[in-house]
Design a protein around this motif. Structure first.
Motif, PDB file in Angstrom:
ATOM      1  N   UNK A 193       0.938  -1.341  -0.095  1.00 31.82           N
ATOM      2  CA  UNK A 193      -0.047  -0.192   0.077  1.00 31.82           C
ATOM      3  C   UNK A 193       0.840   1.187  -0.096  1.00 31.82           C
ATOM      4  N   UNK A 194       2.068   1.196   0.748  1.00 25.90           N
ATOM      5  CA  UNK A 194       2.653   2.285   1.068  1.00 25.90           C
ATOM      6  C   UNK A 194       3.717   2.541  -0.449  1.00 25.90           C
ATOM      7  N   UNK A 195       3.870   1.594  -1.193  1.00 30.91           N
ATOM      8  CA  UNK A 195       4.526   1.578  -2.290  1.00 30.91           C
ATOM      9  C   UNK A 195       3.661   2.352  -3.250  1.00 30.91           C
ATOM     10  N   UNK A 196       2.220   2.022  -3.596  1.00 33.40           N
ATOM     11  CA  UNK A 196       1.630   2.548  -4.606  1.00 33.40           C
ATOM     12  C   UNK A 196       0.850   3.974  -4.341  1.00 33.40           C
ATOM     13  N   UNK A 197       0.941   4.465  -2.991  1.00 34.19           N
ATOM     14  CA  UNK A 197       0.585   5.501  -2.593  1.00 34.19           C
ATOM     15  C   UNK A 197       1.614   6.810  -2.925  1.00 34.19           C
TER      16      UNK A 197
END
Length: 351
Positions: A193-197
């Protein structure tokens, strides 16, 4: 507003991933809105996602020519102006080309709107079957992505994972590849999640006029689709009867579809609402065992059945006849009458 498009073939786990992504974003104080595009006249996934408290809008009919052009532009613009979310998540139908949707959002030229990396979920447990049954379509979804998620790793033999990852990498060597099981809200999922945000998406080439070949993903997928809502005459159902009806319909439907295509892939989803409960049951392939879940709701429902079917390499008319027959026969066994709801009018989008 950051726009995140999460694509993937039918049954790849998009809805589960989006629900858990929404939880992550809410925990980190993001305002989230979700657009769900269904392939048929009846929306199902939006109902499920809304139960978790997210602002969800459904675009039904799954038609690129109307829903993903006229309706999508109107919906995105309305959310942008009136709700102003930090993150807008778009879940396309599993037989859409997500890059076409990204192109449509890019053409809107909305101020302060950023595109997140284009994500494609791959059901690793069905990878071989996907490459056999709908190879060209699946490859297109993989090749267009910036982040590829090999999902359902809990269902894959460990020795198979590197083989699947290598095949995916060969198709798209420029994409980031992530392995996870989206149903597990664990550290690996939160890292994803952190990567795609946080990672910026590539700036796509603007395409003002897509060809019919580029647009018609449903035709390209060779998937027959049909969805319908049935109102049940019985005012009340008990849980045992509701679960038996839902399970029997899906098993009977599976048996009949196998006669039409012994190695079918796709997604069959059935929701039977009654009182303050909902029976959910789904299946994604000829070898799949249907999973049954009973969900509590704060609402009270008159009994109704929603069913969405999308099946590879059979004729649409055969699918419609098979679904209607399986549904009506089962309710008649219980001396219950059913009536089809009047739902989406496809022609209205072209007026």
């Amino acid at each position: 507003m950051k726009v995140l498009i999460i694509g993937g073939f039918l049954g790849s786990g998009k809805t589960t991933a989006i629900i858990n992504l929404g939880k992550y974003l809410s925990e980190n104080n993001y305002r989230v809105a979700i657009i769900v595009n269904e392939i048929g006249e009846v929306g199902l996934d939006g109902d499920v996602i809304s139960k978790y408290g997210f602002d969800t809008t459904e675009l039904t009919s799954g038609c690129i020519c109307c829903s993903l052009k006229t309706d999508l532009r109107y919906t995105v613009t309305t959310l942008y102006n009136n709700y102003n979310p930090d993150i807008l998540i778009i879940e396309p139908t599993g037989i859409a080309f997500p890059d076409v949707i990204r192109n449509e959002v890019n053409l809107m030229n909305l101020k302060d709107v950023e595109l997140a990396p284009l994500v494609t979920l791959i059901d690793g447990s069905r990878f071989k079957q996907l490459m056999k049954e709908i190879r060209n379509f699946s490859q297109r979804q993989i090749i267009d992505a910036e982040i590829l998620v090999i999902n359902k790793t809990d269902l894959i033999e460990p020795r198979e994972l590197p083989i699947i990852e290598d095949a995916v990498h060969q198709l798209n060597p420029n994409a980031d590849i992530i392995r996870l099981s989206a149903k597990n809200y664990d550290e690996k999922f939160r890292k994803f999640n952190k990567i795609i945000i946080e990672k910026p998406g590539l700036i796509p080439e603007i395409i003002d006029d897509l060809s019919e070949e580029e647009i018609d993903s449903i035709e390209c997928s060779n998937i027959a689709t049909y969805s319908k809502e049935f109102i049940v005459s019985q005012k009340k159902l008990n849980s045992d009867v509701a679960s038996s009806i839902a399970r029997d319909i899906l098993y009977n439907l599976k048996d009949e579809i196998i006669k039409l295509n012994p190695e079918f892939l796709g997604h069959i989803k059935l929701y039977l609402e009654y009182d303050s409960k909902m029976v959910r049951i789904s299946m994604t392939s000829y070898y799949d065992l249907p999973e049954v879940e009973v969900v509590e709701s704060s609402k009270t429902y008159h009994p109704k059945l929603k069913i969405l079917t999308a099946v590879s390499n059979i004729q649409k008319g055969d699918l419609v006849d098979t679904v209607d027959k399986c549904v009506s026969n089962k309710f008649h066994e219980y001396d219950m009458e059913i009536e089809k709801s009047q739902t989406h009018n496809h022609e209205s989008h072209n007026q």
